[in-house]
Design a protein around this motif. Structure first.
Motif, PDB file in Angstrom:
ATOM      1  N   VAL A  92      50.229  37.940  51.171  1.00  0.00           N
ATOM      2  CA  VAL A  92      49.091  38.680  52.136  1.00  0.00           C
ATOM      3  C   VAL A  92      48.811  40.204  51.566  1.00  0.00           C
ATOM      4  O   VAL A  92      49.707  40.912  51.456  1.00  0.00           O
ATOM      5  CB  VAL A  92      49.661  38.734  53.398  1.00  0.00           C
ATOM      6  N   LEU A  93      47.629  40.315  51.517  1.00  0.00           N
ATOM      7  CA  LEU A  93      47.059  41.658  50.823  1.00  0.00           C
ATOM      8  C   LEU A  93      46.202  42.316  52.155  1.00  0.00           C
ATOM      9  O   LEU A  93      45.393  41.666  52.575  1.00  0.00           O
ATOM     10  CB  LEU A  93      46.471  41.460  49.447  1.00  0.00           C
ATOM     11  N   VAL A  94      46.557  43.384  52.527  1.00  0.00           N
ATOM     12  CA  VAL A  94      45.818  44.265  53.635  1.00  0.00           C
ATOM     13  C   VAL A  94      45.380  45.542  52.996  1.00  0.00           C
ATOM     14  O   VAL A  94      45.710  46.019  51.958  1.00  0.00           O
ATOM     15  CB  VAL A  94      46.762  44.455  54.854  1.00  0.00           C
ATOM     16  N   ASN A  95      44.406  46.156  53.526  1.00  0.00           N
ATOM     17  CA  ASN A  95      43.650  47.250  53.201  1.00  0.00           C
ATOM     18  C   ASN A  95      43.107  47.068  51.773  1.00  0.00           C
ATOM     19  O   ASN A  95      43.278  48.026  51.022  1.00  0.00           O
ATOM     20  CB  ASN A  95      44.715  48.467  53.175  1.00  0.00           C
ATOM     21  N   GLU A  96      42.641  45.941  51.428  1.00  0.00           N
ATOM     22  CA  GLU A  96      42.143  45.334  50.208  1.00  0.00           C
ATOM     23  C   GLU A  96      40.813  44.905  50.356  1.00  0.00           C
ATOM     24  O   GLU A  96      40.635  43.879  50.786  1.00  0.00           O
ATOM     25  CB  GLU A  96      43.045  44.491  49.454  1.00  0.00           C
ATOM     26  N   ARG A  97      39.769  45.611  50.007  1.00  0.00           N
ATOM     27  CA  ARG A  97      38.450  45.226  50.014  1.00  0.00           C
ATOM     28  C   ARG A  97      38.072  44.619  48.609  1.00  0.00           C
ATOM     29  O   ARG A  97      38.132  45.127  47.746  1.00  0.00           O
ATOM     30  CB  ARG A  97      37.719  46.509  50.443  1.00  0.00           C
ATOM     31  N   VAL A  98      37.373  43.462  49.137  1.00  0.00           N
ATOM     32  CA  VAL A  98      36.784  42.701  47.866  1.00  0.00           C
ATOM     33  C   VAL A  98      35.377  43.208  47.397  1.00  0.00           C
ATOM     34  O   VAL A  98      34.179  43.180  48.442  1.00  0.00           O
ATOM     35  CB  VAL A  98      36.668  41.146  48.003  1.00  0.00           C
ATOM     36  N   GLN A  99      35.182  43.558  46.193  1.00  0.00           N
ATOM     37  CA  GLN A  99      34.019  44.107  45.750  1.00  0.00           C
ATOM     38  C   GLN A  99      33.193  43.247  44.680  1.00  0.00           C
ATOM     39  O   GLN A  99      32.008  43.256  44.786  1.00  0.00           O
ATOM     40  CB  GLN A  99      33.944  45.329  44.958  1.00  0.00           C
ATOM     41  N   GLN A 100      33.999  42.099  44.352  1.00  0.00           N
ATOM     42  CA  GLN A 100      33.222  41.159  43.630  1.00  0.00           C
ATOM     43  C   GLN A 100      34.041  39.756  43.484  1.00  0.00           C
ATOM     44  O   GLN A 100      35.076  39.820  43.468  1.00  0.00           O
ATOM     45  CB  GLN A 100      32.853  41.552  42.304  1.00  0.00           C
TER      46      GLN A 100
END
Length: 438
Positions: A245-253
């Motif tokens: 689980v990864l939080v505070n991680e925005r996907v840019q591509q």
């Protein structure tokens, strides 16, 4: 706005666009009331041929439930409930002639099977639902699966079964990345864990390390619409099940090989699922009706748009309760309550437009539930009656989650037939494989 026909002496043609939770419940209930002299016909329009309860789509995607057993074909339901089903996709609206315009139906090779059509209405209910929102993220449409419809969920399931065959025969690993830590993403992650365990039991894949699941959430916690204790407990449970689980991680591509995060790191994944956010169909903003930035139709407390003969319910509608800032969320609970309101009040409006329009839609927050496959479940209770926003978990929450689905079936089929379907499902769960193997 065209000749007025929807009076007690002139039965009304009711058209419902969208066969989701709200649309199918409305069409089924009003179709059975055509003998009251108020309704001439009820027509349901949908581009698909069958309905699946949307909160169940993640189980169809994982293959932990059989699509054939859980879907309701529109033609069969129309025959049972007394409405007409018209296949097709709404593409425009002629409000002057009071007609819904349907796009031509084409075959996969491009042949036109059915030309464009016009469906006349006196009262129109738009229940078109919503789809996943890619937020303009590069590569999502090209490289990510979405599971917001029956067909898309089935397409993902077909692909993951092919990957499992490759894993079994070639010894390749299988990594699935899910973007979005809301209920859909969380529940899909848990169902994939169950899929992996069942597949190992059947000998489809080997060691657990060869089937990896990563859940990526842009916000600080999973399930942001739930209480913090449920969010924390869900994260711990998923991690205990082997989900990264990864939080505070925005996907840019999104790429063919995985996901690129905001800081440039890459999450490698052979399969990628986008379950972050929802939006209404963009064409709704072309109908000449008031919409939000997310293309939802703005409705008043009678669920009417700014055209008094056009209603909108469910995910494609935006309604804000008095005294609130945010509109109601796009959930099955909201869709059902709005459907129930129209089922009760629309015949009253047809009988007496002035008297029928006096009753306003009132929403009751019944809380929310999230199910982690067969491992656990959590629920937040609504703030009404004896409840004051408490929480439940474990078997009670699982049964509550199951009851929501069975209640939906009972509304479509009636109490006894819905009960028999429950019995059949229970028998099949003991007699048939626990995952889809065909």
């Amino acid at each position: 706005m065209g000749e007025e026909r929807s009076t007690a002496s002139q039965p009304a043609r009711i058209v419902v666009v969208g066969g989701g939770v709200a649309g199918l419940e409305i069409a089924s209930a009003l179709g059975k009331r055509r003998d009251d002299g108020l309704i001439a016909s009820v027509t349901l329009i949908d581009s698909d041929s069958a309905h699946v309860w949307k909160p169940m789509l993640h189980t169809i995607a994982a293959g932990t439930r059989d699509l054939a057993q859980q879907q309701t074909t529109y033609l069969a339901q129309a025959a049972d409930a007394g409405f007409a089903y018209q296949p097709g996709e709404m593409c425009a609206l002629d409000r002057v002639a009071k007609e819904v315009l349907l796009a031509p139906i084409t075959a996969p090779d491009g042949r036109e099977v059915v030309p464009g059509r016009r469906i006349a209405y006196d009262k129109l209910v738009l229940a078109i639902g919503s789809g996943a929102n890619d937020f303009g993220t590069d590569g999502v449409l090209e490289h990510c699966f979405m599971i917001d419809t029956r067909r898309k969920a089935d397409a993902f399931n077909q692909e993951i079964r092919l990957r499992m065959v490759r894993s079994m025969t070639q010894g390749e690993g299988l990594q699935v990345a899910i973007v979005g830590g809301g209920a859909t993403g969380v529940e899909l992650a848990a169902e994939l864990v169950q899929l992996a365990e069942s597949a190992r039991a059947y000998g489809a894949i080997g060691e657990a390390a060869r089937f990896g699941i990563v859940l990526v959430e842009a916000g600080p916690r999973l399930l942001p619409s739930f209480t913090e204790d449920i969010s924390a407990a869900t994260k711990r449970r998923l991690e205990a099940l082997g989900v990264t689980v990864l939080v505070n991680e925005r996907v840019q591509q999104a790429t063919a090989d995985g996901l690129v995060l905001g800081d440039g790191r890459t999450v490698n994944a052979g399969l990628r699922v986008w379950a972050a956010g929802v939006k209404a169909p963009e064409f709704l903003s072309t109908l000449g009706l008031q919409t939000t930035r997310g293309h939802q139709l703005v409705v008043n407390d009678h669920l009417r748009t700014d055209d008094p003969d056009i209603y909108a319910v469910g995910d494609c509608a935006s309604f804000t309760l008095p005294g609130q800032i945010q509109p109601l969320p796009p959930t099955a609970q909201v869709a059902h309550q709005q459907a129930r309101y129209l089922i009760d009040t629309l015949p009253q409006v047809l009988r007496d437009p002035q008297a029928g329009s006096s009753e306003r839609f009132a929403y009751r927050d019944m809380g929310a539930l999230v199910s982690l496959a067969n491992y656990d479940a959590y629920g937040s209770l609504g703030k009404f009656g004896l409840f004051n926003g408490g929480t439940i978990r474990g078997r009670l929450a699982m049964l509550s989650h199951l009851w929501l689905y069975r209640s939906h079936q009972a509304r479509l089929y009636g109490f006894w037939r819905g009960g028999f379907l429950w019995l059949v499902d229970m028998m099949n769960s003991r007699l048939r494989p626990s995952i889809r193997l065909d």
